[in-house]
Design an enzyme around this catalytic site. Structure first.
Site, PDB file in Angstrom:
ATOM      1  N   SER A 135      40.653 -15.600 -43.036  1.00  0.00           N
ATOM      2  CA  SER A 135      41.002 -15.647 -44.454  1.00  0.00           C
ATOM      3  C   SER A 135      41.958 -16.819 -44.660  1.00  0.00           C
ATOM      4  CB  SER A 135      41.665 -14.316 -44.839  1.00  0.00           C
ATOM      5  OG  SER A 135      42.192 -14.371 -46.137  1.00  0.00           O
ATOM      6  N   LYS A 161      36.683 -17.274 -45.293  1.00  0.00           N
ATOM      7  CA  LYS A 161      36.962 -16.737 -46.635  1.00  0.00           C
ATOM      8  C   LYS A 161      38.065 -17.587 -47.229  1.00  0.00           C
ATOM      9  CE  LYS A 161      39.783 -12.687 -47.925  1.00  0.00           C
ATOM     10  NZ  LYS A 161      39.941 -11.225 -47.723  1.00  0.00           N
ATOM     11  N   LYS A 163      40.725 -18.122 -50.554  1.00  0.00           N
ATOM     12  CA  LYS A 163      41.343 -17.473 -51.702  1.00  0.00           C
ATOM     13  C   LYS A 163      41.115 -18.357 -52.919  1.00  0.00           C
ATOM     14  CE  LYS A 163      43.326 -13.942 -49.580  1.00  0.00           C
ATOM     15  NZ  LYS A 163      43.174 -12.535 -49.958  1.00  0.00           N
ATOM     16  N   ASP A 188      37.859 -14.777 -52.241  1.00  0.00           N
ATOM     17  CA  ASP A 188      38.645 -13.586 -52.595  1.00  0.00           C
ATOM     18  C   ASP A 188      39.611 -13.959 -53.717  1.00  0.00           C
ATOM     19  OD1 ASP A 188      40.047 -11.222 -52.735  1.00  0.00           O
ATOM     20  OD2 ASP A 188      40.814 -11.278 -50.678  1.00  0.00           O
ATOM     21  N   GLU A 213      34.980 -11.381 -53.478  1.00  0.00           N
ATOM     22  CA  GLU A 213      35.831 -10.213 -53.276  1.00  0.00           C
ATOM     23  C   GLU A 213      36.777 -10.014 -54.458  1.00  0.00           C
ATOM     24  OE1 GLU A 213      37.691 -10.478 -49.449  1.00  0.00           O
ATOM     25  OE2 GLU A 213      39.058  -8.813 -49.816  1.00  0.00           O
ATOM     26  N   ASP A 238      37.760  -4.626 -52.873  1.00  0.00           N
ATOM     27  CA  ASP A 238      38.874  -4.417 -51.934  1.00  0.00           C
ATOM     28  C   ASP A 238      39.877  -3.503 -52.660  1.00  0.00           C
ATOM     29  OD1 ASP A 238      41.249  -4.614 -50.473  1.00  0.00           O
ATOM     30  OD2 ASP A 238      41.293  -6.777 -50.345  1.00  0.00           O
ATOM     31  N   LYS A 262      39.954  -1.313 -45.509  1.00  0.00           N
ATOM     32  CA  LYS A 262      41.247  -1.488 -44.836  1.00  0.00           C
ATOM     33  C   LYS A 262      41.790  -0.080 -44.664  1.00  0.00           C
ATOM     34  CE  LYS A 262      42.410  -5.840 -47.145  1.00  0.00           C
ATOM     35  NZ  LYS A 262      43.240  -6.467 -48.197  1.00  0.00           N
ATOM     36  N   GLY A 290      41.945  -7.253 -43.759  1.00  0.00           N
ATOM     37  CA  GLY A 290      43.175  -7.376 -42.977  1.00  0.00           C
ATOM     38  C   GLY A 290      44.379  -7.449 -43.890  1.00  0.00           C
TER      39      GLY A 290
HETATM   40  O1  OSB Z   1      43.090  -9.436 -50.160  1.00  0.00           O
HETATM   41  O2  OSB Z   1      42.256  -9.353 -48.232  1.00  0.00           O
HETATM   42  C1  OSB Z   1      43.252  -9.487 -48.952  1.00  0.00           C
HETATM   43  C2  OSB Z   1      46.333 -10.230 -46.810  1.00  0.00           C
HETATM   44  C3  OSB Z   1      47.270  -9.447 -47.442  1.00  0.00           C
HETATM   45  C4  OSB Z   1      46.901  -8.739 -48.563  1.00  0.00           C
HETATM   46  C5  OSB Z   1      45.603  -8.800 -49.045  1.00  0.00           C
HETATM   47  C6  OSB Z   1      44.649  -9.571 -48.413  1.00  0.00           C
HETATM   48  C7  OSB Z   1      45.036 -10.328 -47.281  1.00  0.00           C
HETATM   49  C8  OSB Z   1      44.144 -11.249 -46.586  1.00  0.00           C
HETATM   50  C9  OSB Z   1      44.482 -11.611 -45.148  1.00  0.00           C
HETATM   51  O3  OSB Z   1      43.205 -11.795 -47.111  1.00  0.00           O
HETATM   52  C10 OSB Z   1      43.580 -10.944 -44.185  1.00  0.00           C
HETATM   53  C11 OSB Z   1      44.035 -11.063 -42.758  1.00  0.00           C
HETATM   54  O4  OSB Z   1      43.640 -12.037 -42.107  1.00  0.00           O
HETATM   55  O5  OSB Z   1      44.755 -10.176 -42.267  1.00  0.00           O
HETATM   56 MG    MG Z   2      41.019  -8.983 -50.499  1.00  0.00          MG
END
Ligand code: OSB
Ligand code: MG
Length: 369
Positions: A135, A161, A163, A188, A213, A238, A262, A290
Site C-alpha cells: 500500500s 495499491k 492512495k 484506496d 477501495e 473496507d 481486517k 493492513g
Molecule cells: O485503508 O487500508 C487502509 C493503514 C492504516 C489505516 C487504513 C489503511 C492502511 C493501509 C496500510 O492502507 C496497509 C498496510 O500496509 O498495513
Molecule cells: Mg483501506
C-alpha cells in the site's frame, strides 16, 4: 486454561517513511500490544487502534478503557477451554471491535501455542505462502510516486495499491498506468469522495484497476450500491464493513464485489472467518488489509490470510517497508515471486524481542487475577 495475567502496552514505533492518505499523514504507529499469560503459556496480540478517531471511531484511549474496565475483567481468572469461551463471556459488550480483536488475537496465540500448532493451522489456514502487495501512500509529486512504486516492484511485489484523495486522483492513476501498463494496480480513497464525484470515479474504469477501495462514506453501504451500478471496476469495501451482517447487506445490495478483511476492524479472527466463509460461499473474493502493524499483528495477519478464500494479494508487506527495527524476529520478507512465507512454529511463529518492545513502550499496565 486459566488466564492469570494480562498486560497492555501502548507502543510507539517510527515508520521508515511518512504514510500519507486522504485521512492525513502518519510518522509513527501507535498501537496497543496485548499479552496474556495462562497456564505456563504466553500469547501476544496487537490492537490496531490509532491515537485519533480518523480511520475508526475507536482510539487508543477508548480501547484501553474497554479492555481495562470490561473485556479483561470478563475473562481474568476464569477457566476457559478455548477462544470461544472468552468471546461468549464478553459477548454483551457492544462495538469496540478493535479492542476485542486485540484480546482475541492474544488468546488465539496462547491457545495455538498450548496445542503446539501454528496460528495458521489453528485458524484453519491451508497455504504455506501467501501473495502479498504493498500500500503506497500519497507522495509529494507524481514523479516521486513512480520512483517509490518502481522500488517496490524491484522488491518483488506483484500488486500495488495507491492512495487517492480529492485532487490527487485520476492524474496519479494515469501516470502510474503510463509507466507501468501491466502491473496489478488498485486504489484506496479511504472514504474521501461522494456521489458528486461519480464522473471522476467512473473514469477509473479506463485504467484496468483490480478494484477501487472505499471510495464513499466510511459508514455507507447504500451509495456504494448506486456507484457500483455505474462502474465496471469492482468496488471493495473496507471501512464500512464491521461484521458478517454488513457483508451480507453489501453483497445483497451490490455495493461491492470484493471485501477487504481486517481482523481489527471486524472484531477479531472469529468474525473474520465468518466473513471469509460467507464470501467463499458466494464466490466473492476477499483479501487481507493492513493497519501498519508491528510484527506481532503482522504475524496474525499472515496466519489469517493463509485461509483459502484470501484470493487477492494482501496489504501485508515486508517488515522493512514499515520499520527499521521490528519488535519480533525474524523479520517478514517478500520473495521475488511476490509471496510471503507463513510461519510454521507454534502460535504466531515469531519471537517477541523483549528489550526492543520495552524501548517502544510508552505506557504499560498489568492486570492479575
Ligand atoms: O485503508 O487500508 C487502509 C493503514 C492504516 C489505516 C487504513 C489503511 C492502511 C493501509 C496500510 O492502507 C496497509 C498496510 O500496509 O498495513
Ligand atoms: Mg483501506
Amino acid at each position: 486454561m486459566r488466564i492469570k495475567r494480562i498486560e497492555l502496552r501502548h507502543t510507539k514505533m517510527e515508520l521508515v517513511s511518512p504514510f500519507e492518505t486522504s485521512l492525513g499523514v502518519e510518522l509513527f504507529e501507535e498501537h496497543i500490544i496485548v499479552r496474556v499469560d495462562g497456564d505456563g503459556v504466553t500469547g501476544w496480540g496487537e490492537c490496531v487502534v490509532e491515537p485519533t478517531p480518523s480511520y475508526s471511531y475507536e482510539t487508543l484511549q477508548t480501547a484501553w478503557h474497554i479492555l481495562k474496565d470490561f473485556l479483561i475483567p470478563g475473562i481474568l481468572g476464569k477457566e476457559i477451554t478455548g477462544v470461544g469461551d472468552a468471546l461468549a463471556l464478553n459477548a454483551w459488550v457492544r462495538g469496540h471491535r478493535m479492542a476485542r480483536a486485540g484480546l482475541e488475537a492474544a488468546l488465539s496465540d496462547a491457545f495455538a501455542r498450548a496445542r503446539g500448532v501454528s496460528l495458521s493451522a489453528f485458524l484453519g489456514g491451508t497455504r504455506v505462502r501467501i501473495p502479498v502487495g504493498v500500500s503506497v501512500g500519497l507522495q509529494a509529486t507524481p514523479a516521486e510516486l513512480l520512483r517509490v512504486i518502481g522500488g517496490y516492484l524491484a522488491d518483488g511485489y506483484k500488486r500495488i495499491k495507491i492512495k487517492i484523495a480529492p485532487g490527487r486522483d485520476i492524474a496519479l492513476v494515469q501516470a502510474v498506468r503510463k509507466e507501468f501498463p501491466d502491473i496489478q494496480l488498485q486504489v484506496d480513497a479511504n472514504s474521501a469522495f461522494t456521489l458528486n464525484d461519480s464522473d471522476m470515479l467512473r473514469s477509473l474504469d479506463d485504467y484496468s484497476l483490480q478494484l477501487v477501495e472505499q471510495p464513499l462514506g466510511y459508514d455507507d453501504i447504500y451509495d456504494h450500491s448506486l456507484l457500483q451500478r455505474q462502474m465496471r471496476t469492482p468496488i471493495c469495501l473496507d471501512e464500512s464493513i464491521y461484521n458478517l451482517s454488513d457483508t451480507r447487506a453489501a453483497l445483497a445490495l451490490g455495493s461491492c464485489r470484493i471485501i477487504n478483511i481486517k481482523p481489527g476492524r471486524v472484531g477479531g479472527y472469529t468474525e473474520s472467518i465468518k466473513i471469509h466463509d460467507f464470501c467463499a460461499s458466494q464466490n466473492v473474493p476477499v483479501w487481507h488489509g493492513g493497519m501498519d502493524e508491528s510484527g506481532i499483528g503482522r504475524a496474525g495477519n499472515v496466519a489469517l490470510a493463509s485461509l483459502s478464500n484470501f484470493m487477492l494479494p494482501g496489504d501485508i508487506s515486508a517488515t522493512k517497508r514499515y520499520y527499521r527495527e521490528d519488535i519480533v524476529e525474524p523479520a517478514f520478507e517478500v520473495d521475488a515471486d511476490g509471496t510471503m512465507a507463513v510461519p510454521t512454529k507454534p502460535g504466531i511463529g515469531v519471537d517477541v524481542m523483549m528489550e526492543r518492545l520495552e524501548r517502544v513502550t510508552v505506557r504499560k499496565e498489568e492486570f492479575r487475577m
